[in-house]
Design a protein around this motif. Sequence first.
Motif, PDB file in Angstrom:
ATOM      1  N   ARG A  77      21.153 -72.305-117.108  1.00  0.00           N
ATOM      2  CA  ARG A  77      22.006 -72.940-116.099  1.00  0.00           C
ATOM      3  C   ARG A  77      21.298 -74.130-115.463  1.00  0.00           C
ATOM      4  N   ALA A  78      20.011 -73.972-115.195  1.00  0.00           N
ATOM      5  CA  ALA A  78      19.265 -75.069-114.576  1.00  0.00           C
ATOM      6  C   ALA A  78      19.244 -76.292-115.491  1.00  0.00           C
ATOM      7  N   VAL A  79      19.035 -76.067-116.791  1.00  0.00           N
ATOM      8  CA  VAL A  79      19.018 -77.180-117.740  1.00  0.00           C
ATOM      9  C   VAL A  79      20.401 -77.794-117.869  1.00  0.00           C
ATOM     10  N   ALA A  83      23.079 -84.973-124.561  1.00  0.00           N
ATOM     11  CA  ALA A  83      22.083 -84.442-125.491  1.00  0.00           C
ATOM     12  C   ALA A  83      20.671 -84.971-125.221  1.00  0.00           C
ATOM     13  N   PRO A  84      20.481 -86.287-125.004  1.00  0.00           N
ATOM     14  CA  PRO A  84      19.119 -86.763-124.721  1.00  0.00           C
ATOM     15  C   PRO A  84      18.533 -86.189-123.432  1.00  0.00           C
ATOM     16  N   GLU A  85      19.383 -85.994-122.437  1.00  0.00           N
ATOM     17  CA  GLU A  85      18.903 -85.434-121.171  1.00  0.00           C
ATOM     18  C   GLU A  85      18.471 -83.982-121.357  1.00  0.00           C
ATOM     19  N   PRO A 127      13.023 -79.382-124.802  1.00  0.00           N
ATOM     20  CA  PRO A 127      13.099 -79.734-126.223  1.00  0.00           C
ATOM     21  C   PRO A 127      13.682 -78.598-127.065  1.00  0.00           C
ATOM     22  N   GLY A 128      14.647 -78.966-127.890  1.00  0.00           N
ATOM     23  CA  GLY A 128      15.299 -77.978-128.746  1.00  0.00           C
ATOM     24  C   GLY A 128      16.446 -77.254-128.075  1.00  0.00           C
ATOM     25  N   PHE A 129      16.710 -77.587-126.820  1.00  0.00           N
ATOM     26  CA  PHE A 129      17.780 -76.884-126.099  1.00  0.00           C
ATOM     27  C   PHE A 129      19.140 -77.225-126.703  1.00  0.00           C
TER      28      PHE A 129
END
Length: 351
Positions: free
Chosen positions: A212-214, A237-239, A245-247
């Motif tokens: 959720r934080a991401v 996507a870049p954010e 990374p990989g999220f």
Amino acid sequence: MRAARLHELLVAAVLVTLPLSTGAHEVSMAILVGWALLVRRVAGFSALPWSGAAVATAAACVLGAWASGDVREGFGQAWLLAPLVALAVPVEERAMRWLLRLGVGAAAVAAAVAVTQAAVGGEGRGLFSHHLSLAYALLPPFAVALSRRQFPLAALLAAGVLAARSDAAPIALLATALAVWTGRPLVATLVGSVATLGALAGFAGTDELRQRAVLWTGGLLVDPGSAGAGGYALASAPEYERLSPGFWFPNHAHDSFIQLGATLGAGGVLAMAVLVLAAMKHGHPAARAGLAGVLVGGLTQNTLGDLEVARAVWVWLAILGTVGHAGGQSAACPPSSSSSAPPSPEPSTRP
């Protein structure tokens, strides 16, 4: 008389297909919009207290396609608001009772299907595309049933919401009930929002909180309006990659308000906020209660951008009309004190 009867049947088709068949609902909605525009000249729409905000929100959706280039999605997001136009045409009072029963009854069928699915170990999604769509789309008819003291139907609709097995939807369900009982949908929205965030902070696992934080931080980092209609996945996507990374997660913000900001910018958010506030101030108490529940759900899911959920909100707002209408008359009628009005625990002039 023949034209009035045809109009009633078109409205009935919209209400009965709303929770039972998205494809059939789209067809029936398109026909009813055509009827409203070509035959009835959108009678009463300009007099609605939310008409200006609805037009501004639809325009923001279409203009938002400039950033993404996805014109189809821009018009598609504007199309979510079609019920506010289609159902602005007055429906005769004699037909309203059976139309309301039909609409709530159709939602109860969808709830019963979901309960059955959950009982045999399946995913309780009724005939909807997703179980969370079912959970939140049942909130507006639940509010109608509860406000009309149709308690068996309200209980079945509540069971349908619970059958979706969502962690957040039960809180939205309670917020909807609170809005019906108190007549204060804004207070219910605030209480439900605090409860949702508190439950997330207190009971969610570490991995859920991280996700959720991401999701929310990444969505907030997207330049407002830069994603455009249909462009959220590409813009975010870049954010997300930079934060984790990989999220990867299904391609929306899982928050209606963050999603609106990223895709439509400040102007779109403002237009939607004015639309919501106009509905909260002038809408029928049951419609306001259903909207309150959906807004609470919007903290963790993109409810206002979900076709099946948004349609439930705007269909019930439009068919029930504005404050003071007897039994859910069209919003184009003057306020009525008829004894056939659905019971409301508080005066309907309260916000």
